[in-house]
Write an enzyme that holds these catalytic residues in place. Sequence first.
Site, PDB file in Angstrom:
ATOM      1  CB  VAL A 117      -1.051  -0.014   1.292  1.00 26.65           C
ATOM      2  CG1 VAL A 117      -2.004   1.133   1.210  1.00 26.65           C
ATOM      3  CG2 VAL A 117      -1.676  -1.263   1.333  1.00 26.65           C
ATOM      4  N   GLY A 119       3.051   1.951  -2.394  1.00 25.28           N
ATOM      5  CA  GLY A 119       4.440   1.391  -2.662  1.00 25.28           C
ATOM      6  C   GLY A 119       5.170   1.990  -3.735  1.00 25.28           C
ATOM      7  N   GLY A 120       4.846   3.351  -4.244  1.00 23.20           N
ATOM      8  CA  GLY A 120       5.537   3.932  -5.126  1.00 23.20           C
ATOM      9  C   GLY A 120       5.671   3.255  -6.322  1.00 23.20           C
ATOM     10  CG  HIS A 186       7.091   8.423   7.899  1.00 24.24           C
ATOM     11  ND1 HIS A 186       8.454   7.568   7.935  1.00 24.24           N
ATOM     12  CD2 HIS A 186       6.995   9.085   6.776  1.00 24.24           C
ATOM     13  CE1 HIS A 186       8.980   7.929   6.640  1.00 24.24           C
ATOM     14  NE2 HIS A 186       8.071   8.534   5.960  1.00 24.24           N
TER      15      HIS A 186
END
Length: 273
Positions: A117, A119-120, A186
């Site tokens: 999810v 995941g670029g 983050h």
Amino acid sequence: MRYLAVRGVLSRDDSGRYALTALGEPLRDDHPGGLRACLDVEEGGRAELCYVELLHSVRTGEPAYPRRFGLSFWDDLAAEPRHEAAFRAVLRPGGADRARRIASAYDWASLGRVVDVGGGDGTLLAALLTAHPGLRGVLVERPPPATRRERRWPRRASPTAPRSRRATCSARSRRRRGYVLSLVVHNWADDPARAILARCAEAAGADGSVFVVENVGPDGSGPTGLDLRMLAYCGGKVRSLPELSALAAEAGLGVAAVHPAGAVSIVELHPGR
């Protein structure tokens, strides 16, 4: 250039010619550290200019980026492909090595399927599928990077491609699966981060797992420099293991184990446990 020579980034000989010093070597385009991309304020380093508004973030807890650029960090990337590409370039150095460490730190094959999810460009998912034959994977991303991943990873050209696809999250399969959030949580303040964890918990189901990969050190803490950057960029925060555990509990997840993977840790979370 004279100033950079005074600061030791360049050297200057008697004829007035300049050369890189050991300190300046990481500024080369081809240096694996990728420092130049981070410092280029017209490209990957552009986001650093939001620190001009840092006082606003410190006082309010809100991100500095929208005050500087008029859009949220993620909306700005979505609106301008050049900014998106520069952001991905900043992330690229060290990404493949980190992905290999994550792939070897856990028995991912036991899951049957992983959903990466956010995941670029799919670097982590590719590493997981390469290291664990038989594992199947799904990449979940915003359209621009997911489209690029599809172009770079054609189904007929890669041995891992037949085991990968791009799709939205689904909870209908009865096979055990793992939802991976690598350096994603983050990026967000508590409320949206909690919502992301809760959605993954729902999709994973009672027999699934959610794996949060974050910069959690051996003592359970995270880097303060990254914490400040996340606040300024997008109102996010680096959480210690107790903070992450508390947030996960509010999303219906419990910490089952922590797997060290180099500079990051894989926090394994199970729904309803």
